[in-house]
Design an enzyme around this catalytic site. Structure first.
Site, PDB file in Angstrom:
ATOM      1  CE  LYS A  11      -1.476   1.480   4.160  1.00  0.00           C
ATOM      2  NZ  LYS A  11      -1.342   2.849   4.663  1.00  0.00           N
ATOM      3  CG  ASN A  12       2.446   2.820   3.347  1.00  0.00           C
ATOM      4  OD1 ASN A  12       1.383   3.069   3.240  1.00  0.00           O
ATOM      5  ND2 ASN A  12       2.822   2.461   4.910  1.00  0.00           N
ATOM      6  NE  ARG A  31       0.922  12.267   7.138  1.00  0.00           N
ATOM      7  CZ  ARG A  31       1.072  13.538   7.773  1.00  0.00           C
ATOM      8  NH1 ARG A  31       0.074  13.966   8.008  1.00  0.00           N
ATOM      9  NH2 ARG A  31       2.087  13.972   8.067  1.00  0.00           N
ATOM     10  CB  CYS A  60      -3.578   5.761  10.931  1.00  0.00           C
ATOM     11  SG  CYS A  60      -4.219   4.431  10.102  1.00  0.00           S
ATOM     12  NE  ARG A 103       0.441  10.494  10.605  1.00  0.00           N
ATOM     13  CZ  ARG A 103       0.096   9.485  10.201  1.00  0.00           C
ATOM     14  NH1 ARG A 103      -1.047   8.775  10.485  1.00  0.00           N
ATOM     15  NH2 ARG A 103       0.614   8.908   8.853  1.00  0.00           N
ATOM     16  N   PRO A 104       1.826  16.171  11.825  1.00  0.00           N
ATOM     17  CG  PRO A 104       3.855  16.616  13.022  1.00  0.00           C
ATOM     18  CD  PRO A 104       2.847  15.668  13.148  1.00  0.00           C
ATOM     19  CB  ILE A 105       2.470  18.611   6.941  1.00  0.00           C
ATOM     20  CG1 ILE A 105       1.193  19.802   7.221  1.00  0.00           C
ATOM     21  CG2 ILE A 105       1.534  17.354   6.722  1.00  0.00           C
ATOM     22  CD1 ILE A 105       0.501  20.096   5.723  1.00  0.00           C
ATOM     23  CG  ASP A 112       3.532   1.334   9.315  1.00  0.00           C
ATOM     24  OD1 ASP A 112       3.138   2.344  10.250  1.00  0.00           O
ATOM     25  OD2 ASP A 112       3.884   1.524   8.222  1.00  0.00           O
ATOM     26  NE  ARG A 127      -7.531   4.457   5.765  1.00  0.00           N
ATOM     27  CZ  ARG A 127      -7.124   5.677   6.315  1.00  0.00           C
ATOM     28  NH1 ARG A 127      -7.683   6.066   7.247  1.00  0.00           N
ATOM     29  NH2 ARG A 127      -6.433   6.530   5.521  1.00  0.00           N
TER      30      ARG A 127
END
Ligand code: EPU
Length: 417
Positions: free
Chosen positions: A22-23, A93, A117, A122-124, A305, A396
């Protein structure tokens, strides 16, 4: 609401086909926005995050669909910039990859804040810092984030303050098509980052990976290709945790062995052994298994994960064990759910200590993707029946988790497909 029903106690034996990662799939799907030609992507997992990514591309006017079970065709020639205030962006995300790809393709982007999630903030800011170094200006308001490229510097050096998969990928995608050279330092080197680099290089990009640096020599454009993405290391290791709990032996097909070695060497010491035969990875539980103490950190260390699934496994290990979460300090929502099954555990800050426990069935709530998988792992060894709610989180990122486990002997079913 969709539920999974598990009756624990069956050993697992047989073959499981591992799906694509997936990632890897998500950034590579969004990277197709950089390309004005058709791309065919193979080994794409049929999971809801991928379906949502394809939906976003279609909203933008691209062709983006599965053409068979695991092959996706994308042609972004007709894609155009739209206001990306879609609900799914704030739930996903990987929608953050629209920042770099839209900036590169259209020169600007205006979108909802990327979600993901729910295990803490979850900063950017690392993404933003990098885009600004590449010449973008930022306008933020409460609902939308807007970025616009101004004059782009010829040569840019971006030193990330924190190792971030998403920021590393975004910097690569923002700089692949340009007339300058970009150096990115303090990078993530997860297999999915390498997969994206390999994909873009075959498309015509000029990206080199060094020990702690990525060098992107900008090119004028990229061409469409056919590409097969890596298979999913976390899915394979989740099934290894299942076997550690239930006993038996499963053969995992379509695995990338080198991505699994670090974790498999931990499992070996615990008494969950592995061998390769005829291209498959066989995982077997020895007569008894011991726990271990692990710390999650960026690849090649133990992956965050796999943390929740590994905690579930520890409940069944002699001596118990512990996990220090080194990436997401609040990734522990699964712990109260494990307690409902009878797990004896103690969390202090970003560390959880788990004792060997006698687990019994219970009704549980999945709180995020890997937490949901952890509950399945734990329930497979528990006495009696468990019900797991909120299956939408699990789908997901896991393709047919329930039917794959049922095919190797688990007593498990779901009230959706
Ligand atoms: N971080 C910042 N600022 C930033 C970016 C990240 O402080 O600007 C922090 C994060 O809060 C975290 C750490 O840096 O503490 C690492 O975050 P990273 O950016 O690497 O994570 P991500 O790109 O948001 C991806 C995966 C996650 C996986 C992490 C870590 C995707 C779509 N998501 O997230 O996958 O846990 O890398 O490996 O690739 C999952 O599959 O279950 C999942 C959550």
């Amino acid at each position: 609401m969709e539920k999974i029903f598990v009756t624990g106690g069956r050993s697992l034996n047989g073959k499981i086909e591992i799906s694509g990662m997936k990632n890897s799939a998500l950034p590579i799907i969004f990277a197709c926005l950089l390309i004005n030609e058709e791309c065919i992507l193979e080994n794409i997992p049929m999971v809801s995050d991928v379906e949502n990514a394809l939906f976003i591309l279609r909203q933008m006017g691209a062709y983006a669909s599965f053409i068979d079970e695991h092959t996706v065709k994308i042609n972004a020639r007709n894609a155009s910039l739209i206001d990306l205030d879609l609900d799914i962006i704030s739930k996903m995300r990987a929608s953050s990859y629209l920042m770099s790809t839209c900036l590169s393709r259209f020169g600007s982007v205006s979108m909802a804040y990327p979600g993901g999630c729910n295990f803490g903030v979850r900063p950017i800011e690392q993404h933003i810092k990098g885009f600004q170094a590449l010449g973008a200006t930022l306008i933020e308001n409460t609902d939308l984030i807007s970025l616009k490229f101004g004059k782009r510097p010829k040569n840019t050096k971006i030193v990330l303050d924190k190792i971030s998969v998403g920021a590393t990928i975004n910097m690569i995608m923002a700089s692949a098509i340009s007339d300058g050279i970009t150096i990115i330092e303090n990078i993530a080197k997860e297999p999915h980052v390498l997969d994206l680099i390999a994909f873009l290089n075959i498309c015509g990009a000029d990206i080199s990976l060094y020990e702690n640096q990525i060098k992107v020599v900008g090119v004028k454009g990229l061409k469409g290709i056919r590409y097969r993405i890596y298979s999913d290391m976390i899915e394979a290791l989740t099934f290894a945790c299942c076997v550690g709990v239930t006993g038996g032996e499963i053969a995992l097909q379509n695995v990338e062995g080198e991505h699994l070695e670090g974790v498999l060497s931990v499992f070996d010491k615990m008494g969950i052994s592995h061998r390769y035969k005829n291209g498959a990875l066989y995982i077997k539980k020895n007569a008894s298994i011991r726990g271990a103490d692990i710390v999650t950190a960026p690849y090649p260390a133990f992956p965050t994960d796999l943390h929740p699934q590994f905690s579930a496994l520890l409940c069944y290990c002699d001596g118990g064990g512990s996990v220090i979460e080194g990436i997401f300090p609040n990734r522990f929502a699964y712990a109260v759910e494990l307690e409902k099954l009878g797990a004896r555990l103690n969390r202090v800050d970003n560390k959880i200590i788990i004792e060997k426990s006698l687990l019994h069935g219970a009704t549980l709530d999945a709180t995020d993707l890997r937490a949901g998988a952890a509950l399945v792992v734990a329930a497979l060894g528990a006495t009696g029946k468990s019900t797991i709610n909120n299956v939408n989180y699990i789908v997901r990122g896991y393709e047919r988790l329930v039917s794959k486990l049922a095919s190797v002997g688990a007593d498990i079913f779901c009230d959706v497909k």
